[in-house]
Design a protein around this motif. Structure first.
Motif, PDB file in Angstrom:
ATOM      1  N   GLU A 141       0.837  -1.207   0.000  1.00 28.94           N
ATOM      2  CA  GLU A 141       0.000   0.000   0.000  1.00 28.94           C
ATOM      3  C   GLU A 141       0.866   1.249   0.000  1.00 28.94           C
ATOM      4  OE1 GLU A 141      -3.844  -1.312   2.592  1.00 28.94           O
ATOM      5  OE2 GLU A 141      -1.901  -1.302   3.537  1.00 28.94           O
ATOM      6  N   ASP A 191       6.815  -8.668  -1.643  1.00 23.46           N
ATOM      7  CA  ASP A 191       6.597 -10.075  -1.971  1.00 23.46           C
ATOM      8  C   ASP A 191       6.068 -10.233  -3.388  1.00 23.46           C
ATOM      9  OD1 ASP A 191       7.314 -11.500   0.302  1.00 23.46           O
ATOM     10  OD2 ASP A 191       5.531 -10.808   1.340  1.00 23.46           O
ATOM     11  N   VAL A 192       6.277 -11.422  -3.972  1.00 28.03           N
ATOM     12  CA  VAL A 192       5.861 -11.587  -5.361  1.00 28.03           C
ATOM     13  C   VAL A 192       4.379 -11.398  -5.596  1.00 28.03           C
ATOM     14  CG1 VAL A 192       7.699 -12.929  -6.414  1.00 28.03           C
ATOM     15  CG2 VAL A 192       5.962 -14.100  -5.077  1.00 28.03           C
ATOM     16  N   SER A 193       3.542 -11.844  -4.641  1.00 29.25           N
ATOM     17  CA  SER A 193       2.098 -11.728  -4.888  1.00 29.25           C
ATOM     18  C   SER A 193       1.685 -10.256  -4.894  1.00 29.25           C
ATOM     19  CB  SER A 193       1.304 -12.525  -3.857  1.00 29.25           C
ATOM     20  OG  SER A 193       1.429 -11.961  -2.585  1.00 29.25           O
ATOM     21  N   GLN A 206       3.941  -7.759  -5.602  1.00 33.00           N
ATOM     22  CA  GLN A 206       4.625  -7.218  -6.772  1.00 33.00           C
ATOM     23  C   GLN A 206       3.738  -7.344  -7.998  1.00 33.00           C
ATOM     24  OE1 GLN A 206       8.787  -8.035  -7.937  1.00 33.00           O
ATOM     25  NE2 GLN A 206       7.962  -9.338  -9.511  1.00 33.00           N
ATOM     26  N   ALA A 207       3.132  -8.501  -8.172  1.00 36.23           N
ATOM     27  CA  ALA A 207       2.286  -8.731  -9.333  1.00 36.23           C
ATOM     28  C   ALA A 207       1.172  -7.697  -9.406  1.00 36.23           C
ATOM     29  CB  ALA A 207       1.708 -10.148  -9.269  1.00 36.23           C
ATOM     30  N   LYS A 208       0.583  -7.424  -8.244  1.00 40.06           N
ATOM     31  CA  LYS A 208      -0.524  -6.466  -8.193  1.00 40.06           C
ATOM     32  C   LYS A 208      -0.056  -5.071  -8.621  1.00 40.06           C
ATOM     33  CE  LYS A 208      -2.196  -7.043  -4.166  1.00 40.06           C
ATOM     34  NZ  LYS A 208      -2.817  -7.049  -2.845  1.00 40.06           N
ATOM     35  N   ILE A 210       2.647  -4.192 -10.339  1.00 35.05           N
ATOM     36  CA  ILE A 210       3.080  -4.152 -11.736  1.00 35.05           C
ATOM     37  C   ILE A 210       1.869  -3.988 -12.645  1.00 35.05           C
ATOM     38  CG2 ILE A 210       4.092  -5.520 -13.603  1.00 35.05           C
ATOM     39  CD1 ILE A 210       6.172  -4.452 -11.679  1.00 35.05           C
ATOM     40  N   ASN A 211       0.828  -4.744 -12.353  1.00 30.82           N
ATOM     41  CA  ASN A 211      -0.371  -4.646 -13.181  1.00 30.82           C
ATOM     42  C   ASN A 211      -0.995  -3.262 -13.121  1.00 30.82           C
ATOM     43  OD1 ASN A 211      -1.174  -7.084 -14.640  1.00 30.82           O
ATOM     44  ND2 ASN A 211      -0.798  -8.010 -12.652  1.00 30.82           N
ATOM     45  N   ARG A 219      -1.575  -0.640 -16.201  1.00 35.64           N
ATOM     46  CA  ARG A 219      -2.882  -0.042 -16.505  1.00 35.64           C
ATOM     47  C   ARG A 219      -2.775   1.476 -16.552  1.00 35.64           C
ATOM     48  NH1 ARG A 219      -5.138  -4.143 -13.328  1.00 35.64           N
ATOM     49  NH2 ARG A 219      -5.091  -2.887 -11.461  1.00 35.64           N
ATOM     50  N   LEU A 278      11.317 -10.178 -14.646  1.00 33.53           N
ATOM     51  CA  LEU A 278      10.232  -9.195 -14.618  1.00 33.53           C
ATOM     52  C   LEU A 278      10.253  -8.368 -15.908  1.00 33.53           C
ATOM     53  CD1 LEU A 278       7.973  -7.837 -13.040  1.00 33.53           C
ATOM     54  CD2 LEU A 278       9.673  -6.398 -11.951  1.00 33.53           C
ATOM     55  N   ILE A 283       7.355  -7.137 -18.991  1.00 37.44           N
ATOM     56  CA  ILE A 283       6.724  -5.823 -19.099  1.00 37.44           C
ATOM     57  C   ILE A 283       7.461  -4.821 -19.974  1.00 37.44           C
ATOM     58  CG2 ILE A 283       5.556  -6.064 -16.876  1.00 37.44           C
ATOM     59  CD1 ILE A 283       7.555  -4.093 -15.756  1.00 37.44           C
ATOM     60  N   GLU A 330       6.010 -16.187   2.036  1.00 40.96           N
ATOM     61  CA  GLU A 330       6.270 -14.769   1.874  1.00 40.96           C
ATOM     62  C   GLU A 330       6.705 -14.153   3.197  1.00 40.96           C
ATOM     63  OE1 GLU A 330       3.617 -12.905  -1.390  1.00 40.96           O
ATOM     64  OE2 GLU A 330       2.374 -14.163  -0.135  1.00 40.96           O
ATOM     65  N   SER A 346       2.275 -15.739  -9.584  1.00 36.93           N
ATOM     66  CA  SER A 346       2.760 -14.375  -9.394  1.00 36.93           C
ATOM     67  C   SER A 346       4.208 -14.186  -9.819  1.00 36.93           C
ATOM     68  CB  SER A 346       2.659 -13.979  -7.923  1.00 36.93           C
ATOM     69  OG  SER A 346       1.366 -14.150  -7.451  1.00 36.93           O
ATOM     70  N   PRO A 369       7.198 -13.675 -12.035  1.00 43.04           N
ATOM     71  CA  PRO A 369       7.377 -13.336 -13.450  1.00 43.04           C
ATOM     72  C   PRO A 369       8.228 -14.409 -14.132  1.00 43.04           C
ATOM     73  CG  PRO A 369       8.233 -11.600 -11.999  1.00 43.04           C
ATOM     74  CD  PRO A 369       7.884 -12.752 -11.141  1.00 43.04           C
ATOM     75  N   VAL A 397       2.252 -10.476 -16.542  1.00 44.19           N
ATOM     76  CA  VAL A 397       2.240 -10.713 -15.115  1.00 44.19           C
ATOM     77  C   VAL A 397       0.794 -10.931 -14.695  1.00 44.19           C
ATOM     78  CG1 VAL A 397       2.883  -9.741 -12.890  1.00 44.19           C
ATOM     79  CG2 VAL A 397       4.229  -9.187 -14.896  1.00 44.19           C
ATOM     80  N   GLU A 457      -2.403 -11.265 -11.854  1.00 41.20           N
ATOM     81  CA  GLU A 457      -2.927 -10.279 -10.915  1.00 41.20           C
ATOM     82  C   GLU A 457      -2.383 -10.415  -9.491  1.00 41.20           C
ATOM     83  OE1 GLU A 457      -4.706  -7.505 -10.410  1.00 41.20           O
ATOM     84  OE2 GLU A 457      -4.508  -7.184 -12.554  1.00 41.20           O
TER      85      GLU A 457
END
Lengths: 334, 328
Positions: A161, A188-190, A192-194, A196-197, A201, A219, A223, B43, B267, B269, B276, B278
């Motif tokens: 956040e 964390d990767v989960s 990071q994914a959010k 990056i997306n 956008r 990565l 992208i 994590e 998640s 990459p 990538v 979500e």
């Protein structure tokens, strides 16, 4: 003219040196950025990859005007901005923004989110005082956070956040060019994914151009439109993402690619024949003569120890700085 | 079941905070066989380090509470041991490598004196013979250890202070300290995370070769599935203080079952490209007030009423593949 409208940012032979002291009466410099030429097209995601100490962040800070360049020229939308931050017009500063790596230290812990997001609006005089709150709400919405965050402090939020707030702050002035300095490497990767997306956008929606600095090649595969690799203040290889990963030329690129831990067999196949990584990045105060990579290079030739290779375009758009792909010139030099 | 070196059974670890107990570990089962390389993946903040710190008895003094569970080392419960017994295990049985090598080494002592201390502490070099002879022996051993981690010029390194070495070198010294005396089990807590990929690759390779050569067991704590895949034989996936999936490394990547493992894998990459995903919705739960049923249920897209009510136990899916989910 067409060139200027194509390239949003052009860097020519940029050098940033830092003085670090004197040895035997001679000033010692850290050559953090040592002759980088680079141009970024409008709408691109340019990936700048390198190990720590390669000078990628210094390059970003110099472009932002946080360090004065020692030599070289930076052109932004056709305007020469090499002079350093204090002499840049405000509208240029408004048009280029940066997101730092660690949101924990780049957000003031004593301010709430509203205060943090208001500052760029005040500095650039974007909205009137009465509309401030409305605008902050809007900005929070762009990064998909609820207006309830306005009165929180960075300390009470998670890393993901907080990074979204940093992004929101950078986008508050509606820039066209944003430097992302490892925006997700602390996450964390989960998460990071959010992020990056969301960045992708926003890029589409606001017509942004990104310079994405990272050490994570996988990565970039996903992208970036183009990728450049930096080693000891110089760019070793630069190509469009597809080219870069399909046919890497530089031995350093190959070493990096074969060092990445991957999660599937298909990815393993993509890695070049195993180039065993050896040695460490030398100190930038004491850059080796010749090609700075020759101490770690598996394909080292005699020439490499005394002659620094120049950037050559091996195939259209694919630049490599290595004697292996520079045969004719190498012949001349000997 | 006889050849478990380490066997953690139903371990709960809580931390005391101002607002009450932070219930971090929530019934962890974990074991390591002789000569096995085990990965503990999860994590940040999921309790990986807490688990392994409780094994070594190095949780922050006075701030934790273990309501339930046992940690068996060769069948003996570490949690009930006297300090001398625990000391013996720490000096002869297992050792740990930490994430941040610059924090693990004392900046005011030379590398040499720190390695000598480790050797002295483990009781070696106290054997019969003159003191100077012993000193010579300890030095020899330290130099041998530094050679084993491929650092050139060990004599010079012994005289160096940690700040004279690079991050990769420091981590190698930490590895040297961990293997300088015979140990059975090595716990590596993200040894490559603070290093660059090429250096990380070197450190991991070194670690793997040494563990194989010496026939040690390894517990590799990491947040990276890629690292776990390249380093280990068997993987435990951890989420919010629960082990959610256990499988052989090959099996886990061929056939991941738990929704969290799937989300995590998606998640990452990929080098093959393809964009990538979500990521996983939401974040790790508040340990002060964790969800009652499955701790993953607020973030899980398959969750229903039963997940909210009851905690799913680890179920055997065949071939040593276990997962804790009702929906699999």
């Amino acid at each position: 003219m067409s060139k200027e409208t194509d390239n949003i940012l052009t860097i020519e032979n940029l050098k940033t040196y830092f003085q670090v002291g004197k040895v035997k009466g001679k000033t010692v410099h850290v050559r953090a950025v040592d002759g980088v030429s680079l141009s970024i097209k409008k709408g691109e995601v340019m990936g700048l990859v390198g190990e720590s100490g390669s000078g990628k962040s210094t390059l970003a800070y110099t472009v932002m005007g946080m360090y004065p360049p020692t030599e070289g020229k930076i052109t932004f939308k056709g305007e020469d901005i090499s002079a350093g931050s204090s002499r840049r017009p405000l509208d240029v500063k408004k048009d280029m923004q940066i997101v730092f790596q660690d949101p924990g230290s780049s957000l003031n812990p004593h301010q709430n989110i509203k205060q943090i997001l208001e500052l760029p609006l005040k500095v650039h005089g974007i909205v009137k005082k009465e509309e401030m709150e409305k605008r902050v709400t809007q900005i929070l919405r762009t990064v998909e956070l609820s207006p309830a965050y306005m009165y929180k402090t960075p300390g009470s939020m998670g890393g993901g956040e907080r990074q979204m707030i940093s992004i929101a702050r950078a986008l508050a002035t509606d820039p066209s060019f944003v430097i992302l300095d490892e925006p997700t490497s602390a996450l964390d990767v989960s998460i990071q994914a959010k992020i990056i997306n969301m960045l992708l956008r926003l890029q589409e929606k606001n017509n942004l151009t990104y310079l994405f600095i990272t050490h994570d090649l996988s990565l970039m595969r996903n992208i970036a439109t183009r990728v450049a690799i930096m080693y000891l203040g110089k760019i070793c290889e630069m190509a469009s993402t597809h080219e870069f990963f399909e046919t890497p030329y530089h031995p350093y690129t190959k070493m990096l690619l074969s060092s990445i831990p991957v999660v599937s067999v298909e990815e393993e196949k993509l890695r070049p024949e195993k180039v065993t990584s050896t040695g460490e990045i030398p100190s930038p105060t004491n850059i080796p003569t010749g090609c700075s990579f020759h101490l770690r290079c598996p394909n080292k030739m005699d020439l490499c120890t005394y002659d620094d290779p120049v950037m050559t375009e091996v195939t259209p758009g694919h630049y490599v700085r290595c004697h292996l792909y520079n045969k004719e010139e190498a012949g001349d030099a000997v | 079941m006889g050849n478990h070196i380490l066997d953690i059974r139903d371990l709960y670890v809580w931390y005391r905070t101002y607002e009450g107990y932070s219930k971090v570990l929530d019934g962890v089962d974990f074991n390591v066989n002789k000569g096995e390389k085990v990965g503990l993946v999860g994590e940040a903040g999921c309790g990986k380090t807490t688990t392994m710190r409780s094994v070594l008895g190095i949780l922050p003094e006075g701030q934790f509470h273990i309501p339930k569970g046992e940690i068996l080392y060769h069948g003996e419960n570490i949690l009930k041991m006297k300090p001398q017994e625990l000391h013996k295990i720490r000096s002869e049985g297992m050792s740990m490598i930490f994430q941040e090598p610059s924090a693990a080494l004392n900046p005011v002592f030379t590398i040499g004196s720190q390695i000598f201390d480790v050797i002295k502490y483990s009781g070696e070099g106290n054997s019969a013979g003159s003191r100077s002879k012993n000193k010579e022996k300890i030095r020899e051993k330290a130099i041998q250890a530094i050679r084993e981690v491929y650092i050139p010029d060990p004599e010079r390194i012994l005289e160096c202070y940690p700040n004279q070495l690079s991050g990769g070198m420091k981590q190698r010294i930490c590895i040297a300290m961990a293997i300088v005396t015979e140990r059975e089990l090595l716990i590596a807590d993200e040894p490559g995370t603070s290093l660059d990929v090429t250096i990380q690759d070197q450190v991991h390779r070194l670690l793997r070769d040494l563990v194989d050569k010496k026939g040690m067991s390894l517990v590799m704590i990491t947040h990276s599935l890629g690292v776990a895949r390249e380093m280990t034989d068997r993987i435990y996936v951890m989420y919010a203080g629960n082990i959610v999936e256990i499988a052989d490394t090959k099996e886990l990547f061929a056939n991941p079952l738990h929704p969290y493992t799937l989300g995590l894998l998606a998640s990452v990459p990929k080098l093959t490209g393809g964009g990538v995903t979500e990521g996983i919705y939401g974040q790790i739960p508040d340990y002060l007030n964790p969800p009652k049923g499955c701790r993953f249920y607020p973030r899980c897209d398959r969750a229903d009423h039963s997940c909210q009510q009851e905690k799913p136990p680890l179920r055997d899916m065949g071939d040593g593949h276990y997962t804790a989910c009702f929906k699999v």
